[in-house]
Design an enzyme around this catalytic site. Structure first.
Site, mmCIF file in Angstrom:
data_model
loop_
_atom_site.group_PDB
_atom_site.id
_atom_site.type_symbol
_atom_site.label_atom_id
_atom_site.label_comp_id
_atom_site.label_asym_id
_atom_site.label_seq_id
_atom_site.Cartn_x
_atom_site.Cartn_y
_atom_site.Cartn_z
ATOM 1 N N VAL A 129 -4.035 -2.226 1.023
ATOM 2 C CA VAL A 129 -3.790 -1.620 2.331
ATOM 3 C C VAL A 129 -3.675 -0.110 2.110
ATOM 4 C CG1 VAL A 129 -2.318 -1.607 4.382
ATOM 5 C CG2 VAL A 129 -2.459 -3.685 2.977
ATOM 6 N N SER A 151 2.198 -10.294 -1.300
ATOM 7 C CA SER A 151 1.008 -9.547 -1.713
ATOM 8 C C SER A 151 -0.003 -10.567 -2.232
ATOM 9 C CB SER A 151 1.381 -8.580 -2.835
ATOM 10 O OG SER A 151 0.238 -8.100 -3.506
ATOM 11 N N ASP A 190 19.794 1.763 0.303
ATOM 12 C CA ASP A 190 18.999 1.319 -0.841
ATOM 13 C C ASP A 190 19.151 -0.196 -0.927
ATOM 14 O OD1 ASP A 190 18.078 0.558 -3.375
ATOM 15 O OD2 ASP A 190 18.576 2.506 -4.238
ATOM 16 N N TYR A 218 5.068 -6.411 -10.943
ATOM 17 C CA TYR A 218 4.803 -6.528 -9.499
ATOM 18 C C TYR A 218 4.432 -7.970 -9.140
ATOM 19 C CZ TYR A 218 2.990 -5.125 -4.895
ATOM 20 O OH TYR A 218 2.765 -4.996 -3.541
ATOM 21 N N THR A 222 -2.074 2.841 2.271
ATOM 22 C CA THR A 222 -0.729 3.395 2.484
ATOM 23 C C THR A 222 -0.433 4.364 1.334
ATOM 24 O OG1 THR A 222 0.406 1.773 1.110
ATOM 25 C CG2 THR A 222 0.035 1.161 3.428
ATOM 26 N N ILE A 234 3.226 0.170 5.729
ATOM 27 C CA ILE A 234 3.249 -1.071 6.515
ATOM 28 C C ILE A 234 4.558 -1.191 7.297
ATOM 29 C CG2 ILE A 234 3.242 -3.593 6.329
ATOM 30 C CD1 ILE A 234 1.503 -3.167 3.713
HETATM 31 P P1 NAP Z 1 4.900 2.531 0.936
HETATM 32 O O1 NAP Z 1 4.047 3.247 1.901
HETATM 33 O O2 NAP Z 1 5.136 3.114 -0.423
HETATM 34 O O3 NAP Z 1 6.336 2.266 1.620
HETATM 35 C C1 NAP Z 1 7.360 1.660 0.885
HETATM 36 C C2 NAP Z 1 8.637 1.776 1.684
HETATM 37 O O4 NAP Z 1 9.691 1.146 0.953
HETATM 38 C C3 NAP Z 1 9.084 3.187 1.970
HETATM 39 O O5 NAP Z 1 9.529 3.253 3.311
HETATM 40 C C4 NAP Z 1 10.248 3.395 1.012
HETATM 41 O O6 NAP Z 1 11.125 4.333 1.583
HETATM 42 C C5 NAP Z 1 10.842 1.989 0.972
HETATM 43 N N1 NAP Z 1 11.649 1.694 -0.188
HETATM 44 C C6 NAP Z 1 11.279 1.687 -1.511
HETATM 45 N N2 NAP Z 1 12.306 1.376 -2.283
HETATM 46 C C7 NAP Z 1 13.373 1.161 -1.464
HETATM 47 C C8 NAP Z 1 14.726 0.801 -1.658
HETATM 48 N N3 NAP Z 1 15.235 0.601 -2.893
HETATM 49 N N4 NAP Z 1 15.529 0.671 -0.584
HETATM 50 C C9 NAP Z 1 15.059 0.874 0.660
HETATM 51 N N5 NAP Z 1 13.780 1.215 0.927
HETATM 52 C C10 NAP Z 1 12.950 1.360 -0.134
HETATM 53 O O7 NAP Z 1 4.379 1.041 0.680
HETATM 54 P P2 NAP Z 1 3.513 0.031 1.574
HETATM 55 O O8 NAP Z 1 2.167 -0.003 1.001
HETATM 56 O O9 NAP Z 1 3.727 0.271 3.008
HETATM 57 O O10 NAP Z 1 4.225 -1.331 1.149
HETATM 58 C C11 NAP Z 1 5.074 -2.066 2.022
HETATM 59 C C12 NAP Z 1 5.238 -3.463 1.438
HETATM 60 O O11 NAP Z 1 3.954 -4.110 1.424
HETATM 61 C C13 NAP Z 1 5.724 -3.487 -0.010
HETATM 62 O O12 NAP Z 1 6.568 -4.589 -0.215
HETATM 63 C C14 NAP Z 1 4.447 -3.674 -0.808
HETATM 64 O O13 NAP Z 1 4.689 -4.255 -2.060
HETATM 65 C C15 NAP Z 1 3.656 -4.571 0.115
HETATM 66 N N6 NAP Z 1 2.213 -4.547 -0.088
HETATM 67 C C16 NAP Z 1 1.511 -3.379 -0.069
HETATM 68 C C17 NAP Z 1 0.131 -3.394 -0.291
HETATM 69 C C18 NAP Z 1 -0.720 -2.144 -0.296
HETATM 70 O O14 NAP Z 1 -1.883 -2.200 -0.752
HETATM 71 N N7 NAP Z 1 -0.257 -1.014 0.201
HETATM 72 C C19 NAP Z 1 -0.513 -4.614 -0.527
HETATM 73 C C20 NAP Z 1 0.235 -5.786 -0.534
HETATM 74 C C21 NAP Z 1 1.599 -5.735 -0.313
HETATM 75 P P3 NAP Z 1 12.082 5.309 0.713
HETATM 76 O O15 NAP Z 1 11.308 5.722 -0.501
HETATM 77 O O16 NAP Z 1 12.437 6.401 1.645
HETATM 78 O O17 NAP Z 1 13.259 4.461 0.396
#
Ligand code: NAP
Length: 260
Positions: A188, A143, A63, A156, A190, A17
């Protein structure tokens, strides 16, 4: 609405996202500062963004759980681009596990990334905005787990419910010049979701189970989620403290066994 050109910081911009949001913002003329922990991953997304008149995009490693890294990153952002007028907090982690197997370390890591990381970035950017009298906007990723309880998601759910409280408090405190809102997606497609499905041991069945629990019967794309994030960040000029569900109905539409 804040004046153009916009500079927007996006955390979690190397994947999912966050990456889709950075891409959409750049396509709409924003100068984007992309943040993640993995230098190569965040630089690859940055290098794929379209050039814009406002200036070059930037990729920074940071981070978001570490206060000194956040303050250093925000200081260099302000030096490079000036005070940004937008922030999207998309960095997040999710490690579902039964309650009796949830370790203190996993609990702390989830709270530190999803909640404390959102706080640290928001505090640093909002302070910069206020000192420079910049009108701005912050968009947090909550979320469906912000709003409901889900088995195996205690850490979470707690972290994402906290993001709603943080969002509302900041919205009250930072009005009228800085808007703060939270987007609450359902599933989503991802890398985060794919990893969760893998953990079940039968990702194909887990994917079908995701579809089955969503009243609209689909898993969202990162792009349509980014579309709503950018709308709340930039266009929804009368929204602050808003909690927008974008979850196919998982939290708002009762879905009994006989519904489909
Ligand atoms: P994703 O593809 O796993 O991406 C997560 C991102 O967060 C990566 O770019 C990761 O990069 C970064 N990250 C993790 N820990 C970090 C840290 N300590 N410092 C800096 N960057 C950090 O996840 P996503 O699904 O796109 O999720 C994005 C957001 O949407 C999250 O908050 C998630 O909880 C929320 N969300 C997701 C869903 C879903 O179904 N996918 C649903 C509801 C909400 P690095 O590892 O390189 O640091």
């Amino acid at each position: 609405m804040t004046p153009s050109p916009h500079t927007t910081v996006v955390t979690g911009a190397s994947s999912g996202i966050g990456a889709a949001t950075a891409q959409l913002l750049a396509a709409r003329g924003h100068r984007v500062v992309l943040i993640g922990r993995n230098h190569d991953a965040v630089t690859t997304i940055k290098d794929g963004l379209p050039d814009i008149e406002a200036g070059p995009h930037h990729a920074l490693t940071c981070d978001v759980t570490i206060p000194t890294q956040v303050s250093t990153a925000v200081a260099s952002i302000i030096e490079i681009t000036g005070v940004p007028d937008g922030l999207v907090n998309a960095a997040g982690i999710c490690s579902p596990v039964p309650l009796d197997e949830l370790t203190p370390e996993s609990w702390m890591a989830t709270l530190q990334t999803n909640l404390t990381g959102t706080f640290l970035m928001s505090q640093a950017i909002a302070t910069g905005m206020r000192r420079a009298a910049v009108s701005g906007s912050i968009l947090n990723l909550g979320s469906e787990a912000s709003l409901i309880g889900m088995p195996h998601y205690a850490a979470y759910c707690a972290s994402k419910a906290g993001v709603v409280g943080l969002t509302r408090s900041m919205a009250a405190e930072l009005a009228p010049h800085i808007r703060v809102n939270v987007l609450c997606p359902g599933p989503v497609d991802t890398p985060m979701l794919r990893a969760e499905l893998e953990m079940t041991g039968d990702p194909a069945a887990a994917w079908e189970a995701e579809l089955a629990r969503v009243p609209l019967g689909k898993v969202a794309t990162a792009h349509e989620t980014a579309d709503a994030a950018v709308w709340l960040l930039t266009t929804a000029t009368n929204a602050t403290g808003s909690v927008l569900s974008l979850d196919g109905g998982t939290t708002g539409a009762f879905y009994g066994a006989n519904s489909r």
